[in-house]
Design an enzyme around this catalytic site. Structure first.
Site, PDB file in Angstrom:
ATOM      1  CD  GLU A  47      -2.955  -0.872   2.315  1.00 49.32           C
ATOM      2  OE1 GLU A  47      -4.412  -0.340   1.961  1.00 49.32           O
ATOM      3  OE2 GLU A  47      -2.721  -1.221   3.379  1.00 49.32           O
ATOM      4  CD  GLU A  70      -3.935  -6.449   3.249  1.00 45.76           C
ATOM      5  OE1 GLU A  70      -3.859  -7.114   2.137  1.00 45.76           O
ATOM      6  OE2 GLU A  70      -3.049  -5.499   3.433  1.00 45.76           O
TER       7      GLU A  70
END
Lengths: 402, 731
Positions: free
Chosen positions: B119, B141
């Site tokens: 990210e 995730e």
């Protein structure tokens, strides 16, 4: 309490809902306009006395957007004082429009209201209006949404119906519709649709196929099997109905309602206005209900709605002489017949949407008219009209001849 | 504040931020990291000398992502939604600040960047990946019940569109550099030495520090109106498939889909907030905590051999023996050979031994055809497997795995043959799934070296090994057996010997309940559907057919023989006996069991079940919730008894064993995690209700559980109970 009466009803013939259909060149506003004009002209109405125009339209976008009812009233040269409103109770919108009209009259809030509906499925396809139910992941997940074809197959599985039974029902619908047309049973209420130079473009229901046979239908593959397996809808259906081992897929274009274009208009009023205008009431609304039911199976509400309508009217199933239940899918009618023990010779006696098509917002206004005409033809007293509606709803109305 | 971020500005105005977290092998995103990052970023943005920023790492990986271990506190401490949101937003808004700060940032990915690490890279203005061994980027995730809450979903969406972003996020795809390049998620792939020069070169070209979505007229690739036909189909199909595959049990895939559905209709700053809120929602859901704990924390500890007795030197196994070249033996040989271990694969005759090696050949050939392995590697692996009938080859092995028939006599025979040759300090392991190890050990010369190593089929795919300590098993043998499991890169759980060990009796409780319901006249379809809806991969009737009803029947007969008058047959034994003895139905293997099996592979429930065990009328059928509870709580009660009786030393072993070995729903985290989530008192109450209604024994709650309920103790966390087995010190 004021009673609400049906004075007249008209409908267009139903055109094939594809670009090569006879009504494809006619705008939906024009379909609605012609029916409003027909009901006005047949009854020599001073439209200043019409207090509302309520039209069902299930995909109110594009040309069908912007409150087609009011715009059609203006376009039909109704008095400017006539308001209009478009409603959406999915497939039962046309009947709900009549129900809302009746409610206004019964409640003493209006004397003369037009109900009905319009849908040009060839120009504005089903689903063009979007919506959160299927698309918003949170909502689809919460409500166990499945496509309606899966619901139809789920209903068939739950009631232990067979492919043969569903096809046989469809063959009979076609046969009855063809016979009804041949015998002119619809003549007094179907108003041919005209083009801009006044020539008729259609005067009969375009999709009727009286020569349909079991063999022809047997050749059709179940339309929703792949979607059920690949998109996961079968699994969702079983999560809601875990006592079923799997979903038997048996519906296809031949035993499901046809996609068509059409419009309807129904004149509803009080006794007083009839007396004033010299109109003869044809039937009285005994009761009108709408219910919610389980949304995944979606289509099994008519039995519940009918039972409620009967209870409110203080009647039982045996008191109803004739039934009309919209033929969304064969299983819808077969399941209903099993639930209420209604024999096939008392329901959809002139065929239904499998043969003649289901112009979504208009159908309810059409089949209440078909019911009334047949009650008059056979000199029967009572009738019940009902339709299943998306998201697990159904409406039912009981009428009594006067 | 720590100095994780080394700040250096060169003459050309290029600032290099090198992330090098002290006292850690990886850069982990904890509060310290964030504070350091913010300080370094603001410094660079304010510094007039700085024209552009290179972000890189001094570790072998870039940034390892969120500190999942410290998340355990978050996940179980039940902080408020508001607090969690502020924490999540702190990181997301920091990345947004970097993205809009006005100076170009290039992420120079020297090593893997997953989760939060990627990210950071996505928020940068340019991404260069070094083509090094093990290089991966991605957002995994979803695999632990979470989502990338710092812009991962929204940047994937705006970079590559919904149709491409959705599957990557829902599968948690980890991408090799060339694939990431192809997808447009990284901009360049270079050799390791060229990484920083390439980053510098890009910055010196005066690149645009404004992202496309911060420019007027930006359109999300592929469209941003979910009602458009192609996108509508995608969302409708995705929502439906999620329900079909996850049975409403996994909140993360749904949240991710909503992030895209809702985010695409919003400007990015609002969209990032919505993403953050869905992230918080997942944190508050017990599923994430349970998945993180079992899949990441507990499995991680198990893989590091947390149960290994202290003080025993590590054993590197170079050569082992496998007795029995059937399905299990062949599988063990395959995995051992894949991991560099020589295998003496012994069977009664050479043909059988060769057939065992053929197992490896077949699988390797498939991989070769698919380009997944090089021919040299295939040859090397196969060269390590030596099929033979001669026990002499065992003279220099460090461990032997016995995988012959489940028959005491046959096992005793091969044990004797092996022990006659194998070194005195070698481990003798049995793959038995049913016969207590202590009894088997008593037939051997060196019971202290005997241990159970219960593998699962297919061996090369199942990560679990159930390690069973017999009453006489010594610490050394146990430690060496665990070393072996680690070499095979599998996950061990430690179980003290008893009938059914843990996994067999645990899945047995589930199967038994399902089959018992058949004889009670409950709809077989309901029994099967309820199991799948609970999250079990398949129903009890399906498993029984797959394993083989005849095997179950034999097992029940063996048990009756073993225990004599003390035998208490399970409540479903008569069902199995009827199916096998009366109706000759053995399951899939002979085309008929609870299901009828068609030639084309399809199956339908056998209509005859209703004739043998009449179906209850509709009004008397139980609801799906009751059926689910019977299966779940039968397993809860059994697991609780395992801890109470000392079969399990630690709830982690039960959770890992249940989820990775025998299909317990992973989103529940395992039986012990689930019992904590439900609440121990509630579990006791429900077991008592089921005991009163159906069967006192199957739902019998051990005293330990009642005590836990009374004392407010749990299986995990600050109030964790000390399992009885830990209270015993071994002599």
């Amino acid at each position: 309490m004021t009673e609400a009466y049906l004075y007249d009803h008209v409908r267009t013939p139903r055109g094939k809902g594809k670009p090569d259909g006879a009504l494809h060149e006619i705008t939906p506003i024009q379909l609605a306009t012609q029916m409003l004009q027909a009901i006005r002209d047949r009854n020599r109405l001073d439209t200043r006395l019409v207090e509302d125009v309520i039209l069902g339209c299930v995909v109110p976008v594009g040309e069908q957007g912007g409150n087609i009812a009011r715009i059609a009233a203006l376009n039909a040269d109704f008095a400017q004082t006539v308001p209009g409103v478009q409603i959406n109770r999915y497939c039962g919108s046309g009947l709900e429009a009549v129900n809302f009209a009746a409610a206004k009259v019964r409640g003493g809030l209006a004397d003369l209201v037009i109900g009905g509906g319009v849908e040009s499925m060839s120009r504005i396809p089903m689903g063009a209006d979007g919506g959160a139910w299927a698309m918003d992941p949170q909502v689809a997940n919460k409500t166990y949404f499945v496509m309606q074809g899966i619901s139809a197959d789920l209903l068939a599985t739950k009631y232990g119906l067979s492919r043969q039974e569903c096809d046989a029902y469809a063959v009979e619908s076609q046969r009855r519709a063809a016979q009804a047309w041949a015998e002119g049973r619809f003549a007094k209420s179907v108003v041919p649709v005209k083009d801009v130079i006044g020539l008729p473009v259609l005067d009969h229901d375009e999709t009727v196929r009286g020569d349909t046979t079991m063999e022809k239908l047997a050749a059709l593959k179940p339309a929703f099997a792949e979607m059920g397996a690949k998109a996961g809808f079968d699994s969702i259906a079983l999560q809601r109905y875990p006592r079923l081992e799997l979903i038997e897929h048996m519906h296809h274009a031949g035993n499901s309602s046809g996609i068509v274009d059409g419009a309807s208009a129904v004149l509803v009023g009080s006794k007083a206005i009839g007396d004033q205008l010299g109109l003869v009431p044809r039937a009285r609304i005994r009761s009108a209900v709408t219910v919610g039911s389980e949304p995944t199976i979606m289509l099994d509400g008519p039995a519940t709605a009918s039972r409620l309508a009967l209870r409110k009217a203080g009647m039982s199933v045996g008191d109803i002489d004739l039934f009309e239940l919209n033929e969304a899918f064969s299983s819808v009618v077969l399941a209903f017949m099993a639930e209420l023990a209604v024999p096939h010779d008392r329901i959809n006696v002139n065929g239904g949407a499998i043969a003649m098509g289901h112009p979504l917002g208009a159908t309810g206004g059409m089949i209440i008219g078909i019911l009334l005409d047949e009650m008059e033809r056979r000199n029967l007293a009572t009738g019940l009209v009902t339709l299943c509606e998306a998201a697990g709803m159904a409406s039912a109305t009981i009428i009594e001849r006067v | 504040m720590s100095n994780s971020f080394k700040y250096a500005v060169a003459e050309d105005g290029i600032c290099t931020l090198t992330i090098d977290q002290p006292n850690s092998a990886t850069n982990v995103m904890n509060q310290d990291f964030l504070d350091g990052f913010r300080a370094a970023l603001e410094r660079a943005l304010a510094d007039d000398q700085v024209k552009g920023i290179i972000l890189t790492s001094a570790k072998s990986s870039f940034v390892a992502g969120a500190d999942l271990k410290s998340m355990e506190v978050t996940l179980f401490g039940k902080p408020s939604a508001k607090t969690l949101y502020e924490q999540c937003w702190e990181f997301s808004s920091l990345l947004r600040r970097m993205e809009t700060g006005g100076k170009p940032v290039v992420a120079a990915l020297n090593g893997p960047a997953l989760g939060g690490g990627f990210e950071i890279a996505l928020a940068s203005h340019y991404r260069i990946a070094a083509d090094v061994r093990g290089m991966m980027v991605g957002l995994p995730e979803v695999g632990v019940g979470l989502l990338p809450g710092a812009g991962g979903t929204q940047r994937y969406l705006r970079m590559i569109g919904v149709a491409k972003a959705l599957p990557l996020l829902l599968q948690g795809s980890q991408l090799k550099p060339d694939k990431a390049l192809e997808l447009g998620l990284v901009n360049e792939v270079v050799q390791a030495d060229d990484l920083l020069p390439a980053a510098r070169k890009w910055l010196l070209g005066s690149p645009d520090p404004v992202k496309p979505w911060d420019k007027k007229g930006f359109q999300v690739p592929g469209g941003s109106n979910p009602m458009l036909p192609n996108l509508a189909q995608l969302f409708m199909g995705t929502a439906a498939n999620l329900q079909a595959n996850t049975y409403h049990n996994l909140p993360a895939p749904l949240a991710i889909t909503s992030c895209l559905y809702e985010g695409m209709q919003l400007p990015i700053d609002k969209a990032l907030q919505v993403e953050c809120k869905y992230f918080v929602k997942l944190n508050l859901d017990p599923v994430a905590g349970n998945m993180v704990r079992t899949i990441f924390i507990n499995k991680g500890e198990a893989d590091k051999l947390v149960r290994r007795p202290a003080g025993v030197e590590k054993r590197a196994h170079k050569k082992i023996g496998v007795l029995g070249a059937g399905l299990m033996g062949a599988g063990v040989a395959f995995v051992a050979a894949q991991n560099g271990i020589e295998v003496i694969l012994i069977d009664r005759d050479q043909a059988a031994a060769d057939k065992g090696k053929a197992y490896s050949e077949a699988r390797l050939r498939k991989d070769l055809e698919r380009g997944r392995i090089k021919p040299e590697k295939v040859d090397a692996i196969l060269a390590r497997i030596h099929p033979t009938t001669d026990y002499a080859g065992l003279s220099d092995v460090s461990l032997v795995v016995e995988a012959v028939f489940e028959d005491r006599g046959v096992k005793a025979e091969v044990f004797a043959k092996a022990e006659a040759v194998m070194p005195a300090d070698a481990v003798l392991a049995s793959n038995t799934s049913a016969l207590p190890i202590t009894g088997l050990a008593e037939t051997t010369r060196r019971p202290a070296n005997v241990v159970g190593l219960h593998f699962f089929s297919p061996v090369e795919r199942m990560p679990l090994v159930e390690v069973i300590r017999g009453r006489q098993t010594g610490d050394t043998a146990l430690a060496h057996a665990l070393d072996f499991v680690a070499q095979l890169k599998k996950t061990p759980i430690l179980v003290n010997d008893s009938r059914g060990f843990f996994t067999s009796r645990f899945i047995g409780a589930f199967i038994n309940e399902g089959l018992t319901m058949v004889k009670e006249g409950i709809d077989p379809a309901l029994i099967e559907n309820a199991a799948r809806m609970t999250g079990y991969p398949v129903g009890a009737l399906t498993i029984s057919d797959e394993i083989g009803l005849d095997l179950a029947y034999k097992g029940a007969q063996q048990q009756a023989q073993d225990l004599g008058k003390d035998n208490k047959p399970g409540s479903s034994v008569d069902v199995i006996a009827t199916m096998v003895a009366t109706h000759g139905r053995h399951g899939r293997k002979n085309g008929k069991g609870f299901y009828e099996y068609a030639a084309d592979g399809g199956k339908r429930l056998w209509q005859g079940l209703g004739d043998i065990w009449p179906r209850r009328p509709e009004a008397e059928q139980p609801g799906v919730q009751e059926v689910k509870h019977r299966m779940l709580y039968a397993q809860f009660a059994d697991a609780a008894r395992c801890i109470a009786d000392g079969v399990l030393m630690d709830p982690a072993d039960g959770d890992i064993g249940g989820c990775f070995g025998v299909g317990f729903p992973i989103y529940l985290g395992g039986p012990f995690a689930a019992m904590d989530t439900v609440g121990i008192a509630a579990v006791v109450a429900e077991c008592d209700r089921l005991a009163a209604r159906y069967d006192a024994e199957r739902f019998a709650v051990p005293k330990l559980l009642r005590e836990m309920a009374a004392e407010g103790k749990t299986f995990y966390g600050p109030n964790r109970v000390v399992p009885p087995a830990r209270q015993v010190t071994r002599a």
